[in-house]
Design a protein around this motif. Structure first.
Motif, short mmCIF file in Angstrom:
data_model
loop_
_atom_site.label_atom_id
_atom_site.label_comp_id
_atom_site.label_asym_id
_atom_site.label_seq_id
_atom_site.Cartn_x
_atom_site.Cartn_y
_atom_site.Cartn_z
N PHE A 1 47.52 48.42 75.51
CA PHE A 1 47.51 47.43 74.43
C PHE A 1 47.71 48.07 73.05
N TYR B 1 48.24 38.82 77.87
CA TYR B 1 47.16 39.19 76.95
C TYR B 1 47.73 39.98 75.78
N MET B 2 47.04 39.91 74.65
CA MET B 2 47.52 40.58 73.44
C MET B 2 46.33 41.16 72.66
N LEU B 3 46.48 42.39 72.20
CA LEU B 3 45.48 43.00 71.34
C LEU B 3 45.84 42.66 69.90
N LEU C 1 41.09 40.61 71.79
CA LEU C 1 41.86 40.71 73.03
C LEU C 1 42.11 39.28 73.50
#
Length: 233
Positions: free
Chosen positions: A170, A228-230, A220
């Motif tokens: 990430f 998913y994305m940080l 998160l």
């Protein structure tokens, strides 16, 4: 990390299996210590550090799931569970307890060796040179990208090998959604819905360590339809 550098702990109540695994892994180049049950493993762990623990789930007394959950409270040593239970839900329980991987019995010793080496390869390499660290700020959490370390103030937050690998993935693309399929691939797992569910479990565990409110994640994030994305500060 490579085999000659790694010290493994084998925990299994079956003396025959324990001895066979010990001999096989020693021939593969590992330093191996064996324990006959959870209590014995705790005594060994109190005096020695290990690079990976191979742990049988079904043991008399304290079982492997309980021992895994207990160890996770104080150490991040990778744990590979051996289980006679092959059902998806049982595997998920192992991951929820803090295991990094699982291998249903019966298994081929070569597959165990491949799983162990895959986990060790995911472990962050020790830095031999001092480099200018780069950080991501996640509220009160500070993530050191170069060292793969997570801090809250002066306190180091322990990450499992899988959590470390997820943060590495990430942090290489902050603000960019990563699909569950891509995460499974980057983690070196076999593809499939069960593995994607396993990734969801690992994300949930990681959120507990970095989110003020894990049920409403702000760092998160889940990106609907994308993964998913940080999202650092």
């Amino acid at each position: 990390m490579t085999a000659p550098d790694a010290h493994l702990l084998i925990v299994d109540d079956d003396e025959r299996i324990r001895d066979l695994l010990k001999r096989f892994l020693m021939r593969a180049g590992f330093l191996v210590t064996a324990a006959r049950d959870a209590a014995h493993a705790r005594r060994v762990l109190s005096g020695l550090d290990f690079d990976l623990i191979v742990l049988d789930v079904m043991m008399p007394g304290e079982d492997g799931l309980s021992l895994t959950a207990s160890l996770r409270e104080k150490m991040s040593t990778p744990i590979l569970l051996l289980t006679a239970r092959g059902e998806t839900e049982d595997r998920i329980k192992g991951l929820e307890a803090g295991a990094d991987d699982y291998l249903p019995k019966p298994f081929e010793p070569k597959e165990l060796l491949l799983r162990i080496n895959a986990i060790l390869r995911r472990m962050p390499e020790a830095k031999t040179e001092e480099v200018t660290p780069k950080f991501l700020q996640l509220g009160a959490i500070r993530y050191d990208i170069e060292r793969g370390e997570m801090w809250q103030g002066e306190e180091l937050i322990r990450l499992t090998s899988t959590e470390s690998q997820l943060m590495k993935i990430f942090s290489a693309r902050p603000g960019e959604a990563v699909s569950r399929t891509k995460l499974v691939e980057d983690l070196g797992r076999d593809r499939g819905q069960a593995q994607e569910r396993a990734v969801d479990v690992q994300i949930t565990r990681l959120r507990r360590k970095i989110e003020p409110n894990p049920k409403q994640p702000q760092y998160l994030q889940t990106v609907r339809g994308a993964g998913y994305m940080l999202a650092p500060d």
